[in-house]
Design a protein around this motif. Structure first.
Motif, PDB file in Angstrom:
ATOM      1  N   LEU B 179      31.871  29.247   0.494  1.00 61.41           N
ATOM      2  CA  LEU B 179      31.615  27.837   1.276  1.00 61.41           C
ATOM      3  C   LEU B 179      30.123  27.842   1.484  1.00 61.41           C
ATOM      4  O   LEU B 179      29.478  28.803   1.901  1.00 61.41           O
ATOM      5  CB  LEU B 179      32.258  28.003   2.406  1.00 61.41           C
ATOM      6  N   VAL B 180      29.579  26.468   1.297  1.00 62.10           N
ATOM      7  CA  VAL B 180      28.183  26.279   1.365  1.00 62.10           C
ATOM      8  C   VAL B 180      28.023  25.218   2.378  1.00 62.10           C
ATOM      9  O   VAL B 180      28.498  24.089   2.199  1.00 62.10           O
ATOM     10  CB  VAL B 180      27.609  25.782   0.106  1.00 62.10           C
ATOM     11  N   GLU B 181      27.345  25.670   3.587  1.00 61.87           N
ATOM     12  CA  GLU B 181      27.180  24.605   4.669  1.00 61.87           C
ATOM     13  C   GLU B 181      25.387  24.627   4.931  1.00 61.87           C
ATOM     14  O   GLU B 181      24.844  25.356   5.088  1.00 61.87           O
ATOM     15  CB  GLU B 181      27.553  25.326   5.969  1.00 61.87           C
ATOM     16  N   PRO B 182      25.052  23.301   4.435  1.00 64.30           N
ATOM     17  CA  PRO B 182      23.589  23.022   4.799  1.00 64.30           C
ATOM     18  C   PRO B 182      23.524  23.045   6.434  1.00 64.30           C
ATOM     19  O   PRO B 182      23.958  22.721   7.307  1.00 64.30           O
ATOM     20  CB  PRO B 182      23.431  21.731   4.484  1.00 64.30           C
ATOM     21  N   CYS B 183      22.272  23.734   7.026  1.00 62.15           N
ATOM     22  CA  CYS B 183      22.123  23.860   8.225  1.00 62.15           C
ATOM     23  C   CYS B 183      20.681  23.552   8.653  1.00 62.15           C
ATOM     24  O   CYS B 183      20.294  24.074   9.594  1.00 62.15           O
ATOM     25  CB  CYS B 183      22.543  25.257   8.933  1.00 62.15           C
ATOM     26  N   SER B 184      19.889  22.805   7.808  1.00 61.06           N
ATOM     27  CA  SER B 184      18.752  22.171   8.049  1.00 61.06           C
ATOM     28  C   SER B 184      18.422  21.035   7.354  1.00 61.06           C
ATOM     29  O   SER B 184      19.118  20.718   6.563  1.00 61.06           O
ATOM     30  CB  SER B 184      17.533  23.121   7.642  1.00 61.06           C
ATOM     31  N   GLN B 185      17.361  20.124   7.665  1.00 62.82           N
ATOM     32  CA  GLN B 185      17.169  19.088   7.052  1.00 62.82           C
ATOM     33  C   GLN B 185      16.783  19.554   5.452  1.00 62.82           C
ATOM     34  O   GLN B 185      17.314  18.911   4.525  1.00 62.82           O
ATOM     35  CB  GLN B 185      16.139  18.378   7.451  1.00 62.82           C
ATOM     36  N   ASN B 186      16.177  20.501   5.150  1.00 66.11           N
ATOM     37  CA  ASN B 186      15.773  21.048   3.992  1.00 66.11           C
ATOM     38  C   ASN B 186      16.846  21.374   3.257  1.00 66.11           C
ATOM     39  O   ASN B 186      17.031  20.992   2.080  1.00 66.11           O
ATOM     40  CB  ASN B 186      14.899  22.315   3.912  1.00 66.11           C
ATOM     41  N   GLY B 187      18.058  22.074   3.724  1.00 71.22           N
ATOM     42  CA  GLY B 187      19.174  22.195   3.319  1.00 71.22           C
ATOM     43  C   GLY B 187      20.021  20.987   2.930  1.00 71.22           C
ATOM     44  O   GLY B 187      20.645  20.880   1.888  1.00 71.22           O
ATOM     45  N   GLU B 188      20.073  20.030   3.625  1.00 75.89           N
ATOM     46  CA  GLU B 188      20.651  18.747   3.471  1.00 75.89           C
ATOM     47  C   GLU B 188      20.156  18.189   2.297  1.00 75.89           C
ATOM     48  O   GLU B 188      20.839  17.810   1.262  1.00 75.89           O
ATOM     49  CB  GLU B 188      20.487  17.894   4.622  1.00 75.89           C
ATOM     50  N   GLU B 189      18.494  18.187   2.310  1.00 73.27           N
ATOM     51  CA  GLU B 189      17.837  17.461   1.218  1.00 73.27           C
ATOM     52  C   GLU B 189      18.601  18.419  -0.191  1.00 73.27           C
ATOM     53  O   GLU B 189      18.695  17.652  -1.252  1.00 73.27           O
ATOM     54  CB  GLU B 189      16.655  17.664   1.149  1.00 73.27           C
TER      55      GLU B 189
END
Lengths: 275, 362
Positions: B179-189
């Motif tokens: 499971l992959v969860e972005p947890c920062s803006q960099n991750g979201e990008e």
């Protein structure tokens, strides 16, 4: 981004053998690139650097009012200081600074200042004294008590001789044991401080010297009723980075390189005793 | 935040796509020791251990030895780029894939010291160009720990096997997928990058992840309350307990070399002939007597008692005072590596008990 680990080039304009045993030499350094000259205050220090040998910290012995050079007095004791002693006039040396805090000279304005020094710890006290004299009208009485084991170990003797002639500065020089030809005080600095008994009224005191001297002078100052907030000293520790990163010069949570080297006795009383 | 998933067998594609833009570091086991290595053309798959590695990834941002500058005939040249032996010509941005949450938290703690934080006052005003160059734009993929080790105590320190502090993306092993969860803006990008081998996670995946996490958390021992440890240590400077704690310490410094939050360093000059050489910094340790020994011969910390006190005080008192958190993430490496079985958890308990005894006597 500024890189705090890079030294700037300076060179020795003048080198003076400072003590009769030749273990102390004084270096008047000038910047190789004038634009790298900086502002500072008495009590701050720099890292001097001999490429290939390393760096060591030294208190700035000149006053910021002396624009033509930066003065350092170096005791030959380890690898870096020995390499500095090998320097000849005109040869390059690296410098990082100014580092650390300073004596609180702003607070001294309009007050009496007592300066107590021992041995070769007189370096930043010279900076302070010259600074106070350069801005003489800003301060009231200036008293200097300075002792060394013997006459030949007193630093800056030409200047001491000039200070003795002044009537706007009280200078008390002392040596540990009487020798022929010495007609001034004899006795350890704490004892002489007791004899001179500077008044704590509207006064600040700065005391620098070997740990044993500090240890016995502080109680004398307390006896004279100087409050701990008005007693300042400068500490030394083994240092590497000088910018609060390398983690070795701390006393409790305070780093001598960035929180010091100047501390009030009141601040020191809150720190753990780490000798 | 939306959750995604990636098939384990497609990890190689993800790492390949990362290498186009980043120098990518992954956990690799070699000679029985797991540590982080840079992905090269013939190594692409991380060793997924489900717990932290033997060596922490600290050295990616803070190499054990690094050149501060070189000099030749008196002229000083700082390295233009962070100069690790791993550097590839095209890219200097660093991605770490598969660090555990405790190690990722340690990056945030060291950011405060080296001046990455917004609050520069905390780092004495001096920024460490070398750390910051490597840390800037770094992308951190954290893999949570399905099977924490018996030495793990992250839960004593506001951490846990799946905490997100410092992560850009948090991965949870849910069987065939992560499971992959972005947890920062960099991750979201990053997750928006075209052509990634990922897909939206289903509710069942998220539920599975939540079960995995609960199971992992339940394997950790009950946390000891250390909220007042800092204040406790304030009163213990002169206490004889330090003799007891330091008694068996060999001053070997294995604990600090393997600690993700230990950062103390030495600066030395290396000469190569008369006119040229370099100034380097190397990891150092407060457990060594030379650390504070002065040229005069005087040493403010002459025995292992003073040095052990410094290490414990630094982590649980001074670090809190100066940088606002404990200088420990509970990774347990010092416990695993100590040749005389010193256990920092026991040290903490001993300190707590001494404090308790003192308060009861009063």
């Amino acid at each position: 981004m500024e890189n705090p680990y890079i030294p700037v080039p300076v060179k020795a304009k003048k080198i003076t053998v400072e003590s009769d045993d030749k273990t102390l030499r004084t270096y008047d350094l000038v910047f190789c690139n004038e634009e790298e000259r900086f502002e500072f205050l008495p009590g701050q220090f720099c890292q001097l650097s001999i490429l290939g040998k390393g760096e060591a910290p030294f208190g700035i012995a000149s006053s910021p009012t002396e624009k033509e050079f930066l003065k350092f007095t170096v005791n030959r004791v380890g690898v870096v200081t020995t390499a500095i002693h090998w320097l000849e006039e005109g040869e390059p040396i690296g410098l990082r600074g100014p580092l650390g805090n300073s004596y609180p000279v702003e607070k001294f304005k309009g007050c009496n200042v007592v300066i107590i020094g021992g041995g070769f710890a007189f370096t930043t006290l010279r900076a302070l004294t010259v600074y106070l004299l350069a801005k003489r009208q800003d301060f009231k009485d200036i008293t200097v008590i300075y002792g060394a084991r013997r006459p030949g170990l007193l630093l800056y003797q030409n200047e001491l001789a000039q200070w003795e002639k002044r009537d706007d500065l009280k200078l008390h020089l002392t040596i540990d044991e009487a020798v022929s030809g010495w007609n001034k005080r004899v006795g350890f600095v704490p004892t002489v401080t007791k004899e001179v008994a500077p008044s704590p009224q509207n006064a600040w005191v700065v005391v620098c010297g070997p740990p044993i001297m500090i240890k016995y002078t502080l109680p004398v100052l307390s006896e004279l009723e100087f409050p701990p907030e008005r007693i300042y000293t400068s500490l030394e520790r083994r240092m590497k980075c000088g910018v609060g990163k390398c983690g070795r010069c701390n006393i409790g949570p305070k780093y001598v390189c960035v929180d010091g080297p100047v501390f009030s006795y009141a601040e020191l009383q809150k720190l753990p005793m780490e000798e | 935040m939306a959750a995604f998933k990636i098939k384990k067998k497609r990890l190689k594609e993800l790492i390949d796509s990362l290498t186009k833009e980043y120098r990518v570091f992954i956990p690799v086991e070699s000679d029985g020791v797991s540590s982080f290595k840079e992905v090269t053309s013939d190594s692409h798959l991380p060793t997924i251990n489900s717990h932290n590695t033997d060596r922490p990834p600290k050295e990616i941002f803070f190499p054990q030895t690094e050149t501060l500058f070189t000099y030749k005939e008196g002229k000083i040249s700082p390295p233009e780029q962070p100069n690790t032996k791993y550097r590839t010509p095209n890219t200097d941005k660093i991605a770490i894939f598969g660090a555990s949450p405790c190690d990722v938290k340690s990056f945030s703690l060291l950011d405060r010291l080296f001046g990455m934080e917004r609050n520069v006052a905390k780092c004495s005003g001096y920024k460490d160009a070398y750390w910051i160059n490597r840390r800037t734009n770094a992308l951190i993929f954290t893999i949570g720990c399905n099977y924490p080790l018996s030495t793990c105590f992250c839960n004593w320190l506001n951490g846990g096997p799946f905490t997100k502090e410092g992560s850009d993306l948090l991965l949870t092993d849910i069987g065939e997928d992560f499971l992959v969860e972005p947890c920062s803006q960099n991750g979201e990008e990053f997750i928006k990058t075209k052509g990634l081998p990922i897909q939206k996670a289903a509710k069942v995946d998220i539920k599975r992840a939540s079960t995995v996490r609960k199971e992992a958390e339940s394997t950790l021992s009950e946390p000891v309350d250390i909220t007042s440890l800092k204040e406790g240590l304030d009163t213990l400077w002169d206490n004889p307990v330090w003799n007891e704690i330091a008694y068996k310490c060999l001053s070997c410094a294995a604990c600090s070399y393997l600690c993700p939050t230990c950062y103390c360093f030495d600066i030395q000059d290396e000469r190569a002939g008369n006119a040229r050489g370099k100034r380097i910094r190397v990891w150092d340790s407060c457990m060594f007597s030379l650390f504070t020994k002065e040229a005069s011969g005087h040493n403010p910390r002459p025995s292992s008692k003073e040095r052990m006190r410094q290490r414990i005080m630094h982590k649980f008192n001074y670090f809190v005072e100066n940088l606002g958190d404990f200088g420990c993430v509970g990774c347990g490496r010092c416990i695993r590596s100590c040749p005389v079985n010193m256990d920092i958890r026991e040290v903490i308990n001993t300190i707590k008990n001494v404090k308790l005894t003192i308060s009861n006597e009063k």
